[in-house]
Design a protein around this motif. Structure first.
Motif, mmCIF file in Angstrom:
data_model
loop_
_atom_site.group_PDB
_atom_site.id
_atom_site.type_symbol
_atom_site.label_atom_id
_atom_site.label_comp_id
_atom_site.label_asym_id
_atom_site.label_seq_id
_atom_site.Cartn_x
_atom_site.Cartn_y
_atom_site.Cartn_z
ATOM 1 N N HIS A 59 1.072 -1.041 -0.178
ATOM 2 C CA HIS A 59 -0.243 -0.240 0.170
ATOM 3 C C HIS A 59 0.733 1.348 -0.207
ATOM 4 O O HIS A 59 0.225 2.379 0.371
ATOM 5 C CB HIS A 59 -1.241 -0.453 1.230
ATOM 6 N N HIS A 60 1.895 1.077 -0.879
ATOM 7 C CA HIS A 60 2.932 2.053 -0.635
ATOM 8 C C HIS A 60 2.333 3.405 -1.174
ATOM 9 O O HIS A 60 2.796 4.245 -0.374
ATOM 10 C CB HIS A 60 4.343 1.491 -1.919
ATOM 11 N N GLU A 61 1.747 3.496 -2.452
ATOM 12 C CA GLU A 61 1.711 5.017 -3.022
ATOM 13 C C GLU A 61 0.527 5.155 -1.868
ATOM 14 O O GLU A 61 0.443 6.516 -1.595
ATOM 15 C CB GLU A 61 0.560 4.337 -4.378
ATOM 16 N N ALA A 62 -0.670 4.584 -1.588
ATOM 17 C CA ALA A 62 -2.006 4.934 -0.295
ATOM 18 C C ALA A 62 -1.328 5.838 0.480
ATOM 19 O O ALA A 62 -1.945 7.221 0.491
ATOM 20 C CB ALA A 62 -3.065 4.177 0.029
ATOM 21 N N LEU A 63 -0.134 5.346 0.979
ATOM 22 C CA LEU A 63 0.153 5.546 2.205
ATOM 23 C C LEU A 63 1.360 6.706 2.046
ATOM 24 O O LEU A 63 0.840 7.799 3.093
ATOM 25 C CB LEU A 63 1.151 4.412 3.352
ATOM 26 N N VAL A 64 2.068 6.738 0.831
ATOM 27 C CA VAL A 64 2.175 7.796 0.786
ATOM 28 C C VAL A 64 1.606 9.585 0.897
ATOM 29 O O VAL A 64 1.573 10.637 0.913
ATOM 30 C CB VAL A 64 3.494 8.099 -0.159
ATOM 31 N N GLU A 65 0.391 9.133 -0.015
ATOM 32 C CA GLU A 65 -0.622 9.943 -0.183
ATOM 33 C C GLU A 65 -1.646 10.476 1.406
ATOM 34 O O GLU A 65 -1.128 11.556 1.441
ATOM 35 C CB GLU A 65 -1.960 9.560 -0.918
ATOM 36 N N VAL A 66 -1.428 9.222 2.365
ATOM 37 C CA VAL A 66 -2.288 10.137 3.345
ATOM 38 C C VAL A 66 -0.895 10.791 3.889
ATOM 39 O O VAL A 66 -1.425 11.878 4.963
ATOM 40 C CB VAL A 66 -2.416 8.246 4.382
ATOM 41 N N VAL A 67 0.093 10.091 3.961
ATOM 42 C CA VAL A 67 1.124 11.489 4.523
ATOM 43 C C VAL A 67 0.994 12.615 3.924
ATOM 44 O O VAL A 67 1.090 13.533 4.719
ATOM 45 C CB VAL A 67 2.837 10.839 4.464
ATOM 46 N N ARG A 68 0.461 12.912 3.009
ATOM 47 C CA ARG A 68 1.350 14.249 2.320
ATOM 48 C C ARG A 68 -0.167 14.785 3.002
ATOM 49 O O ARG A 68 -0.418 15.690 2.804
ATOM 50 C CB ARG A 68 0.837 14.367 0.416
ATOM 51 N N GLN A 69 -1.261 14.108 2.527
ATOM 52 C CA GLN A 69 -2.571 14.567 3.024
ATOM 53 C C GLN A 69 -2.501 15.278 4.803
ATOM 54 O O GLN A 69 -3.036 16.398 4.810
ATOM 55 C CB GLN A 69 -3.591 13.712 3.036
ATOM 56 N N LEU A 70 -2.017 14.691 5.378
ATOM 57 C CA LEU A 70 -1.896 14.988 6.843
ATOM 58 C C LEU A 70 -1.039 16.072 6.751
ATOM 59 O O LEU A 70 -1.647 17.037 7.806
ATOM 60 C CB LEU A 70 -0.810 13.808 7.566
ATOM 61 N N VAL A 71 0.086 16.147 6.368
ATOM 62 C CA VAL A 71 1.165 17.513 6.340
ATOM 63 C C VAL A 71 0.213 18.782 5.802
ATOM 64 O O VAL A 71 0.342 19.643 6.425
ATOM 65 C CB VAL A 71 2.445 16.972 5.204
ATOM 66 N N HIS A 72 -0.247 18.428 4.986
ATOM 67 C CA HIS A 72 -1.799 19.521 3.806
ATOM 68 C C HIS A 72 -2.610 19.792 5.241
ATOM 69 O O HIS A 72 -2.584 21.125 4.952
ATOM 70 C CB HIS A 72 -2.181 19.540 2.846
ATOM 71 N N LEU A 73 -2.613 18.840 5.703
ATOM 72 C CA LEU A 73 -3.641 19.190 7.122
ATOM 73 C C LEU A 73 -3.344 20.014 8.122
ATOM 74 O O LEU A 73 -3.625 21.448 8.673
ATOM 75 C CB LEU A 73 -4.960 17.869 7.700
ATOM 76 N N ASP A 74 -1.923 19.824 8.856
ATOM 77 C CA ASP A 74 -1.438 20.174 9.435
ATOM 78 C C ASP A 74 -1.396 21.913 9.521
ATOM 79 O O ASP A 74 -1.131 22.545 9.729
ATOM 80 C CB ASP A 74 -0.096 19.061 9.712
ATOM 81 N N VAL A 75 -0.132 21.975 8.252
ATOM 82 C CA VAL A 75 -0.466 23.234 7.001
ATOM 83 C C VAL A 75 -1.678 24.041 7.590
ATOM 84 O O VAL A 75 -1.578 25.378 8.055
ATOM 85 C CB VAL A 75 0.716 23.276 5.935
ATOM 86 N N ARG A 76 -2.502 23.706 7.272
ATOM 87 C CA ARG A 76 -3.669 24.256 6.913
ATOM 88 C C ARG A 76 -4.203 24.458 8.665
ATOM 89 O O ARG A 76 -4.757 25.798 8.807
ATOM 90 C CB ARG A 76 -4.352 23.751 5.913
ATOM 91 N N CYS A 77 -3.929 23.586 9.514
ATOM 92 C CA CYS A 77 -4.375 23.973 11.014
ATOM 93 C C CYS A 77 -3.526 25.104 11.329
ATOM 94 O O CYS A 77 -4.089 25.863 12.057
ATOM 95 C CB CYS A 77 -4.676 22.795 11.558
ATOM 96 N N ALA A 78 -2.674 25.447 11.308
ATOM 97 C CA ALA A 78 -0.913 25.688 11.610
ATOM 98 C C ALA A 78 -1.512 27.654 11.202
ATOM 99 O O ALA A 78 -1.448 28.303 11.421
ATOM 100 C CB ALA A 78 0.292 25.621 11.163
ATOM 101 N N ALA A 79 -2.005 27.310 9.832
ATOM 102 C CA ALA A 79 -2.876 29.334 9.119
ATOM 103 C C ALA A 79 -3.620 29.481 9.979
ATOM 104 O O ALA A 79 -3.862 30.672 9.943
ATOM 105 C CB ALA A 79 -3.188 28.494 7.461
ATOM 106 N N ALA A 80 -4.634 27.781 10.394
ATOM 107 C CA ALA A 80 -5.973 29.035 10.838
ATOM 108 C C ALA A 80 -5.612 29.206 11.985
ATOM 109 O O ALA A 80 -6.167 30.459 12.451
ATOM 110 C CB ALA A 80 -6.659 28.106 11.423
ATOM 111 N N LYS A 81 -4.614 28.633 12.651
ATOM 112 C CA LYS A 81 -4.698 29.332 13.612
ATOM 113 C C LYS A 81 -3.742 30.420 14.023
ATOM 114 O O LYS A 81 -3.757 31.871 14.620
ATOM 115 C CB LYS A 81 -3.442 27.763 15.050
ATOM 116 N N LEU A 82 -2.540 30.596 13.135
ATOM 117 C CA LEU A 82 -1.764 32.278 12.492
ATOM 118 C C LEU A 82 -2.948 32.915 12.266
ATOM 119 O O LEU A 82 -3.193 33.827 12.646
ATOM 120 C CB LEU A 82 -0.570 32.154 11.944
ATOM 121 N N ALA A 83 -4.498 33.007 11.542
ATOM 122 C CA ALA A 83 -4.859 33.716 11.015
ATOM 123 C C ALA A 83 -5.472 34.540 12.287
ATOM 124 O O ALA A 83 -6.209 35.825 12.088
ATOM 125 C CB ALA A 83 -5.768 32.418 9.840
#
Length: 341
Positions: A59-83
């Protein structure tokens, strides 16, 4: 010397050689079983890890995509907190060359440090040079950095500390020359490094570029520096760049009165209290007030008077006119605030 009285296995000796480390015979069997169990546990762990690794590989491709989405979500949450923390807004993103408009813009790093930041309105268009003048420590560099940081925040998809309705062109590059770039290892003086940066900026500037210059062409003969600054800024305007520069050169302040590509702006300074107001006044040049500041901070009156006598009459007249206009503008702004309140 008691090891002969205890049956067992000697495993070692201390550094001095007298104490011996001995395993009694009664413990040998238990120790052997313990070692065998440890080996069995290790084999089982390795088998489990091998099975998990095989599943992960499947499930390599799926796991890489999950990690990418989690990183994106983490950045968006940080941006929301900053805002939320900085009371940011989402600007309207414009195409290259359209006008930049930021109302009540504030420096994000100063806000994060808990500084009571004075908001300012910033506007700039392609092929225009905003000439920021006024006394040292008045906030010119802060205004430049605010504009640059907000442009970079937009490039990163972050909300910015400005009022609703902010408009920001999409800048391909933010080019700046701020601070002292002296480099002894490269045999560069402050001015040489500054000129190298200017050459690099001139080479890369265009209608999708924001250029920020602090004390442009300073650090050399004032007359030659003034001429070089004028030529560089005119060239940047011809290239269509968005340009903001901080300066003490009178020629650049006067240029904004005759060339529509240039616009004056100044930072406020209360000479009576000898403190900056950090308010940006668009349309008016600001006095450097060097002699007033020198007098206030202890330079002997005779030395200040001598310095005044060495100034040409034209320089004194221009400085006095600029200072008078700035003072009148500040008084007018105070009255407007009182009327609105």
């Amino acid at each position: 010397d008691a090891h002969d009285r205890v049956l067992g296995i000697v495993h070692g000796a201390s550094s001095g050689g007298a104490p011996l480390f001995l395993e009694p015979r009664e413990m040998v069997g238990r120790g052997n079983r313990h070692k065998m169990l440890e080996a069995a546990v290790q084999r089982e762990e390795e088998a489990i890890l091998a099975r998990l690794s095989a599943l992960a590989h499947a499930h390599h491709e799926a796991l890489v995509e999950v990690v990418r989405q989690l990183v994106h979500l983490d950045v968006r949450c940080a941006a929301a907190k900053l805002a939320f923390a900085l009371r940011c807004t989402t600007p309207k993103i414009l195409g290259a060359g359209e006008e930049l408009l930021l109302e009540r813009a504030r420096h994000p790093l100063l806000l994060l440090d808990g500084v009571a930041v004075v908001p300012n309105d910033l506007a700039l268009r392609s092929g225009q040079v905003l000439v920021l003048s006024g006394p040292n420590a008045g906030g010119k560099t802060v205004a430049l950095k605010t504009m640059g940081l907000l442009a970079l925040m937009v490039r990163l998809g972050l909300p910015i500390p400005a009022a609703e309705g902010a408009r920001m062109p999409w800048f391909e590059e933010v080019l700046s020359d701020v601070g002292d770039e002296q480099n002894l290892s490269k045999n560069l003086s402050t001015f040489s490094a500054h000129v190298q940066n200017l050459a690099h900026i001139l080479e890369r500037s265009g209608s999708a570029t924001l250029v920020l210059l602090d004390e442009v062409a300073s650090g050399t003969d004032p007359r030659e520096g003034e001429a070089l600054a004028t030529a560089v800024l005119e060239r940047l305007a011809e290239q269509g760049a968005f340009v903001a520069c901080a300066t003490h050169y009178e020629a650049l302040k006067l240029l904004a009165l005759s060339d529509e590509r240039f616009q004056n702006a100044s930072v406020g300074f209360d000479l009576a209290a000898m403190r900056p107001t950090f308010e940006l006044l668009v349309g008016l040049p600001g006095p450097s007030s060097a002699l007033s500041v020198a007098r206030r901070f202890g330079i002997p009156a005779e030395a200040v008077a001598r310095a005044e006598s060495l100034l040409s009459e034209q320089t004194r007249n221009v400085s006095e006119l600029v200072e008078e206009l700035s003072e009148k503008q500040r008084a007018l702004n105070d009255r407007l605030r009182e009327a609105e309140g």
